[in-house]
Design a protein around this motif. Structure first.
Motif, short mmCIF file in Angstrom:
data_model
loop_
_atom_site.label_atom_id
_atom_site.label_comp_id
_atom_site.label_asym_id
_atom_site.label_seq_id
_atom_site.Cartn_x
_atom_site.Cartn_y
_atom_site.Cartn_z
N ALA A 115 3.67 6.23 -0.62
CA ALA A 115 4.84 6.96 -0.14
C ALA A 115 5.97 5.99 0.23
N GLU A 116 5.60 4.87 0.82
CA GLU A 116 6.63 3.93 1.25
C GLU A 116 7.30 3.25 0.04
N ILE A 117 6.47 2.87 -0.93
CA ILE A 117 7.03 2.25 -2.15
C ILE A 117 7.99 3.24 -2.83
N ALA A 121 -7.38 7.94 -5.75
CA ALA A 121 -7.02 8.02 -7.17
C ALA A 121 -7.54 6.86 -8.00
N GLY A 122 -7.79 5.71 -7.36
CA GLY A 122 -8.21 4.53 -8.11
C GLY A 122 -9.71 4.45 -8.37
N ALA A 136 6.18 -2.27 -22.48
CA ALA A 136 7.48 -2.41 -21.80
C ALA A 136 7.14 -2.78 -20.36
N ILE A 137 7.63 -3.92 -19.98
CA ILE A 137 7.09 -4.60 -18.79
C ILE A 137 7.85 -4.20 -17.54
N PRO A 138 7.14 -3.79 -16.48
CA PRO A 138 7.84 -3.46 -15.23
C PRO A 138 8.41 -4.71 -14.57
N ASP A 139 9.33 -4.50 -13.65
CA ASP A 139 9.98 -5.64 -12.97
C ASP A 139 9.11 -6.20 -11.86
N ALA A 140 8.20 -5.37 -11.38
CA ALA A 140 7.31 -5.83 -10.31
C ALA A 140 6.08 -4.94 -10.29
N VAL A 141 5.04 -5.46 -9.68
CA VAL A 141 3.81 -4.70 -9.48
C VAL A 141 3.52 -4.71 -7.98
N VAL A 142 3.18 -3.54 -7.41
CA VAL A 142 2.73 -3.50 -6.03
C VAL A 142 1.35 -2.85 -6.00
N PHE A 143 0.43 -3.49 -5.31
CA PHE A 143 -0.92 -2.93 -5.14
C PHE A 143 -0.94 -2.06 -3.89
N ALA A 144 -1.10 -0.75 -4.09
CA ALA A 144 -1.15 0.17 -2.95
C ALA A 144 -2.58 0.27 -2.45
N GLU A 145 -2.74 0.43 -1.16
CA GLU A 145 -4.07 0.59 -0.59
C GLU A 145 -4.25 1.91 0.14
N SER A 146 -3.19 2.72 0.15
CA SER A 146 -3.28 4.01 0.86
C SER A 146 -2.17 4.92 0.35
N VAL A 199 9.07 -0.39 -10.90
CA VAL A 199 7.89 -0.89 -10.18
C VAL A 199 6.64 -0.18 -10.66
N SER A 200 5.65 -0.95 -11.07
CA SER A 200 4.33 -0.39 -11.37
C SER A 200 3.53 -0.35 -10.08
N ILE A 201 3.10 0.85 -9.69
CA ILE A 201 2.29 0.99 -8.47
C ILE A 201 0.83 1.02 -8.90
N ASP A 202 0.13 -0.08 -8.61
CA ASP A 202 -1.26 -0.21 -9.02
C ASP A 202 -2.15 0.43 -7.96
N LEU A 203 -2.90 1.47 -8.37
CA LEU A 203 -3.73 2.23 -7.43
C LEU A 203 -5.19 1.81 -7.46
N SER A 204 -5.50 0.73 -8.20
CA SER A 204 -6.92 0.41 -8.41
C SER A 204 -7.62 0.00 -7.12
N ARG A 205 -6.87 -0.40 -6.12
CA ARG A 205 -7.52 -0.74 -4.85
C ARG A 205 -7.75 0.50 -3.98
N MET A 206 -7.20 1.60 -4.39
CA MET A 206 -7.49 2.86 -3.68
C MET A 206 -8.77 3.43 -4.29
N SER A 207 -9.88 2.80 -3.92
CA SER A 207 -11.14 3.11 -4.59
C SER A 207 -12.20 3.62 -3.62
N GLN A 208 -11.75 4.27 -2.57
CA GLN A 208 -12.69 4.87 -1.61
C GLN A 208 -13.15 6.25 -2.09
N ILE A 209 -14.43 6.48 -1.99
CA ILE A 209 -14.95 7.84 -2.14
C ILE A 209 -14.92 8.44 -0.75
N VAL A 210 -13.96 9.32 -0.52
CA VAL A 210 -13.63 9.74 0.84
C VAL A 210 -14.75 10.59 1.44
N ARG A 211 -15.27 11.53 0.65
CA ARG A 211 -16.38 12.37 1.14
C ARG A 211 -17.04 13.03 -0.05
#
Lengths: 458, 458
Positions: A55-57, A112-113, A40-50, A88-100
């Motif tokens: 939160a804003e989306i 999370a990504g 079932a297809i979302p209407d849009a995809v947004v790539f989150a980076e933080s 909206v599908s919020i794609d978290l794959s760009r949130m790929s930092q290992i913070v510590r």
């Protein structure tokens, strides 16, 4: 028709530029997991980076009651990613930092990504690893959201035991942290565990603090074949009941071994098989191995075949991880349908035998595999999603298997989650407790924008 | 003045006969725990004998917005039992049935009033034990409600990890079960973990299904003394970081050892001490002991003194369990004030040293002890609850200790719970996540009758 107003689309486009997309191909990719469920297809995809992006989306979507669905690696097996009410599908794959990473405290914080394999590659040189291993190279956020576990859970627990705290974006767009870094705490309600396994229906997990472990000084792996699934399962149960702390103990039935041999170009004996892994210090591992060997022998198992060199071990577990794809690849253009139940270990043998009976005469390829140390097992079917009769046949088998598991005190899903696929079993399993889940859902997400149509029936 | 109307009192008296009481002595006993907190006396006490009894009491009280406070063994340390808005204390101590034990599945179901020692006595002949051990002979329901842990948590986890499911009476009087008997499940929100640690503020736990363990084949215990707390803590941290699976690793500072010697008629060396216990199979335990010995030696520890005979071991751990009473008994008519923080292990040494600095010049007896493998430690003070200056002095020390623990990523309470005693620290620890806790509380208990004034501030 899109549930996004032109104004909301425009706002998202201005804010996120080409990280906002309504491309058909991208939307199709985001409206499905890896299994048979109808996309079932979302209407849009947004790539989150933080976290702030997420939160804003969420805030923008909440203002128009537009659903939001978190997307990590897309490895869901129970329809978690389907946009059943659009949104909206919020794609978290760009949130790929290992913070510590703290080697001293054996913990880390990741976005999370971050994928499971990425994390373990990063940790290896520090002598550390994160044991939770669902097979697929899932994202850590997705694993937390579905309360994932996998092959190492018999020793190390599941995401439930190994998430220390989370950063979560609530349906209002507010950001919270659910805990600190202490190993244990009695300070207030366990919000961490509430979000672990909530499948994006209460909030979106954007950062995860995890327990880590030192890479064991000694690791041994072995395969052992049996003449029947029953013998193999009985051996596994005896190991659990004696309290031998094996790290992995995996059942693969002979059908699965054949599929795995073909898919991964191996030549394992085509028999019902247990795969073991032992972790620890040298003398302790040796002692475990001897005890397990004795149990295996008492239950009719044949000699251990060792896979102690790291490359052999990796080959073995990679083959095991690819079991899902191995079954599916037996049939051109098929999709996998992987069902997942977990029962008290005393019930495991009879449940698996009942499942084998159900599979007799099944018209599609199917194999049984399981994290038998936990009482958790799966059947993977290779189905043609366009063939309704076939889907009905598998659904009927699945239903009987799940209902039987629940009837003996087990659960409809040990580790894959509810999504849409297990939603019909929730009330049978939990009774009126489902109403309390709905009260919590409504209190936290009153307009129902967080991954609607998942987990809770009706 | 009683918050119970004459009609409600009459209804409860008719329904429960002499299990309903307004005796002053009984009410006083039910309005306090074991610590220094000022008692607040409930208007009545009802002895429940079944889940249905509890449900009926809650329904009757809910109809008049009368608070209900669950009472188990009365061993709370943070004011959980105080009837700050009056109401009915529901005494669960007569709900002491062990409903079932499965040696095969290593689990059991008990009524909430079963005590830890009662359960372990029952299990001993079956070769099983329940490891969670907060010291006091608490009720299992109370232990679940406060997310208790104790000396074995470093190996076996806390109530969070060892409760499989709960029967809970909700504020409406509805009864739910929060899960089944599977070792793991991804089927819906983790209601079990939501109620574990909720301190009776969301519902009353009436039955608990627990994980059990086989009594280890080999158990070894040893004491080791050090010239400083710092050395002892550093040794403990090294053991954790190496991943040696010790079952217990307890710090007792020299002040505590002196108190314990006096109270339990022992003659332990008056030095800063680590007490260890090792569980497992013979070779593995031997290997653990050798590794720990080497670490102890590197950190300036002296020879191990073994306590391997069961009676010696029991004497050692009984003395450790009586540490609270040992400190309190140093001073006639004193009450204990036991504070409890938990920090990442890398911070443990500096936190404990800061705490020792805070204790220098403290005008009341005080000792430091800790489940140091988890980063969890306590200070026990012997206070005169009638001396406000003294209470202020201890409160100031406690505040500095807790705030420092939170500032390094730790928690205000590792295992005692929030009650009234730690309520002022919750927002400092969790920030806006406290608002989400309040949303959940309000959704489940809209009229606020469940143990009011606990856990959540304001």
């Amino acid at each position: 028709m899109s549930v996004l107003s032109p104004a909301l689309s425009q706002t998202l486009r201005i804010r996120f530029g080409d990280r906002f997309s309504i491309s058909q191909a991208l939307r199709e990719q985001h409206g499905r997991g890896e299994s048979h469920h109808t996309p079932a297809i979302p209407d849009a995809v947004v790539f989150a980076e933080s976290t702030e992006d997420v939160a804003e989306i969420v805030r923008l979507c909440a203002a128009e009651d537009v659903p939001v669905i978190a997307f990590g690696a897309g490895t869901s097996l129970e329809g978690h990613l389907t946009a059943v009410r659009g949104g909206v599908s919020i794609d978290l794959s760009r949130m790929s930092q290992i913070v510590r990473v703290s080697a001293e405290d054996l913990d880390c914080t990741v976005e999370a990504g971050v994928s499971r394999e990425q994390l373990n590659t990063h940790l290896r040189d520090m002598g550390l690893f994160f044991p939770i291993d669902p097979g697929a190279n899932a994202s850590i956020g997705g694993m937390a959201s579905t309360r994932a576990s996998g092959t190492n859970a018999v020793r190390y627990g599941t995401m439930r035991e190994n998430v220390l705290s989370l950063t979560v974006v609530l349906p209002s767009g507010q950001v919270i942290r659910t805990g600190g870094r202490a190993r244990k705490s009695s300070a207030g309600y366990d919000l961490t565990r509430l979000f672990v396994g909530s499948e994006g229906t209460l909030g979106i997990i954007t950062e995860v603090t995890l327990r880590l472990y030192g890479i064991p000084e000694t690791i041994s792996a072995a395969l052992c074949s049996f003449e029947s699934v029953e013998q193999a399962v009985n051996a596994a149960i005896a190991v659990v009941q004696l309290g031998i702390p094996v790290a992995r103990m995996e059942l693969m039935d002979r059908g699965l071994i054949a599929a795995v041999n073909a898919y991964s170009n191996l030549s394992l004996k085509i028999e019902d098989t247990l795969a073991f892994e032992f972790h620890g210090f040298p003398a302790g591992v040796q002692e475990q191995v001897e005890m397990v060997k004795a149990i295996v022998e008492e239950n009719g198992g044949k000699d251990f075949e060792w896979a102690n060199a790291p490359e052999e071990r990796n080959r073995l577990w990679k083959a095991r991880h690819n079991a899902f794809y191995a079954v599916v690849s037996q049939r051109p253009h098929a999709k996998g349908w992987s069902s997942d139940v977990c029962v008290p270990v005393s019930q495991l043998s009879s449940c698996i035998l009942k499942t084998r009976d159900l599979l007799r005469g099944c018209s599609v390829p199917a194999a049984i595999l399981g994290h038998v140390g936990d009482g958790n097992y799966h059947v993977v079917f290779a189905v043609d999603p366009g063939n309704q009769a076939e889907l009905n046949e598998v659904a009927a088998i699945n239903k009987k298997m799940v209902q039987h598991a629940i009837s003996v005190g087990g659960t409809s899903t040990g580790e894959h989650g509810v999504g849409t696929g297990k939603i019909g079993y929730l009330r049978g399993e939990h009774g009126d407790a489902v109403d309390l889940m709905a009260v919590i859902k409504h209190a936290i997400d009153p307009t129902g924008i967080m991954n609607p149509g998942k987990v809770l029936p009706g």
